[in-house]
Write a protein that holds these residues in place. Structure first.
Motif, PDB file in Angstrom:
ATOM      1  N   PHE A   1       0.234   8.554  -6.034  1.00 33.76           N
ATOM      2  CA  PHE A   1      -1.018   9.292  -5.851  1.00 33.76           C
ATOM      3  C   PHE A   1      -0.763  10.765  -5.533  1.00 33.76           C
ATOM      4  O   PHE A   1      -1.553  11.630  -5.916  1.00 33.76           O
TER       5      PHE A   1
ATOM      6  N   VAL B   1      -8.235   1.917  -2.908  1.00 33.19           N
ATOM      7  CA  VAL B   1      -7.381   0.801  -3.326  1.00 33.19           C
ATOM      8  C   VAL B   1      -7.373  -0.286  -2.258  1.00 33.19           C
ATOM      9  O   VAL B   1      -7.458  -1.486  -2.558  1.00 33.19           O
TER      10      VAL B   1
ATOM     11  N   LEU C   1      -6.253   6.248  -2.095  1.00 28.75           N
ATOM     12  CA  LEU C   1      -5.484   5.215  -1.400  1.00 28.75           C
ATOM     13  C   LEU C   1      -6.405   4.308  -0.582  1.00 28.75           C
ATOM     14  O   LEU C   1      -6.230   3.082  -0.567  1.00 28.75           O
TER      15      LEU C   1
ATOM     16  N   SER D   1       0.817  -1.211   0.000  1.00 27.99           N
ATOM     17  CA  SER D   1       0.000   0.000   0.000  1.00 27.99           C
ATOM     18  C   SER D   1       0.849   1.260   0.000  1.00 27.99           C
ATOM     19  O   SER D   1       0.511   2.258  -0.639  1.00 27.99           O
TER      20      SER D   1
ATOM     21  N   TRP E   1       1.900   3.024  -3.287  1.00 31.67           N
ATOM     22  CA  TRP E   1       0.990   3.875  -4.044  1.00 31.67           C
ATOM     23  C   TRP E   1       1.070   5.336  -3.619  1.00 31.67           C
ATOM     24  O   TRP E   1       0.637   6.219  -4.365  1.00 31.67           O
TER      25      TRP E   1
END
Length: 278
Positions: free
Chosen positions: A134, A151, A148, A127, A130
């Motif tokens: 982003f 996702v 986020l 995670s 990302w």
């Protein structure tokens, strides 16, 4: 005859004692508070007796005082409100996309071969990886944080729906086709009830990950939110504030999970499993 008249009558009781009657206290919904309360009491005793240092591990009473102080000033409500908003929007977006793609790839062999390998590869990405992407795409404002969280919610929902659709008994579908159900009726009367319990479970898993991802999201330059309280407490050396934020996270996450269960319960009332009525 006198002997027969004086013989005591024997009555056979047909009342079946349910196991839950003997454990009525433990079976009560409030029994879930028993373990946390005992742990908090033990924690308080260890700090007060000096077994555990209170500087880096404050006593629960001090943590509750911090929560109360934040609540009285209104600061806590603002932080909880913005975090709830981020989780709600991210959960809605991730759940919708995960539901649609999970249903499509589970139902269509062609889409499964085209999409599922790529989605499984994306699922393996941590995670935190990302976050810089982003930030470049959406900046450090709300869009990147919500993306986020979405996702994090997407993958458990996608996998849950995909697996539930794949697991529908083929014989049940064949029965629907024998009765010449249309495509819409087949989905409404057979597929949807079959996947609904697993779908609700995947939504709960997605919501739990949404609460985990919001912490990483609020590390991205947030000035409000429970994640901001964690960072602020760490930078200012306030372990009581950090633990207070963690406590509020736990309570908010549990309340939203209970709300999801309450809303979804009416859709699975037809289930007759061994836990019903316990």
């Amino acid at each position: 005859m006198a002997i027969l008249d004086t013989a005591p009558s024997v009555q056979v009781s047909t009342k079946i004692e349910r196991p839950g009657n003997r454990l009525s206290i433990v079976a009560h919904p409030a029994a879930g508070l028993l373990v946390p309360c005992l742990l908090l009491l033990l924690w308080e005793m260890l700090v007060r007796t000096g077994v555990v240092g209170g500087r880096l591990m404050p006593a629960p009473s001090q943590i509750f005082q911090t929560v109360y102080a934040l609540a009285v000033t209104g600061e806590l409500a603002g932080h909880v409100g913005i975090t709830l908003w981020r989780v709600a929007v991210g959960f809605a977006g991730g759940a919708v996309v995960g539901t649609v793609l999970g249903a499509l790839t589970g139902y269509s062999p062609l889409l499964r071969r085209l999409l599922d390998p790529s989605l499984q590869a994306l699922r393996a990405i941590p995670s935190i990886a990302w976050v810089p992407l982003f930030i470049l795409w959406f900046g450090i404002f709300e869009a990147s944080k919500v993306a986020l969280i979405a996702v994090g919610v997407f993958f458990p929902v996608y996998l849950g729906v995909y697996g539930a659709v794949q697991g529908v008994d083929r014989k049940i579908v064949e029965v629907g086709r024998v009765f010449r159900l249309s495509g819409f009726e087949l989905v409404r009367r057979i597929l949807l009830p079959s996947v609904l319990p697993d779908y609700i479970l995947s939504l709960r898993a997605g919501l739990g990950l949404g609460w985990m991802f919001v912490v990483a999201a609020e590390f991205m330059g947030a000035s409000q939110g429970l994640g901001y309280l964690l960072v602020d407490g760490q930078q200012l050396g306030k372990p009581d504030q950090i633990l207070a934020a963690i406590l509020v996270f736990a309570i908010a996450g549990k309340l939203t999970d209970s709300l999801l269960l309450l809303v979804s319960a009416r859709f699975v009332r037809w289930q007759d499993n061994h836990m019903r009525g316990r």
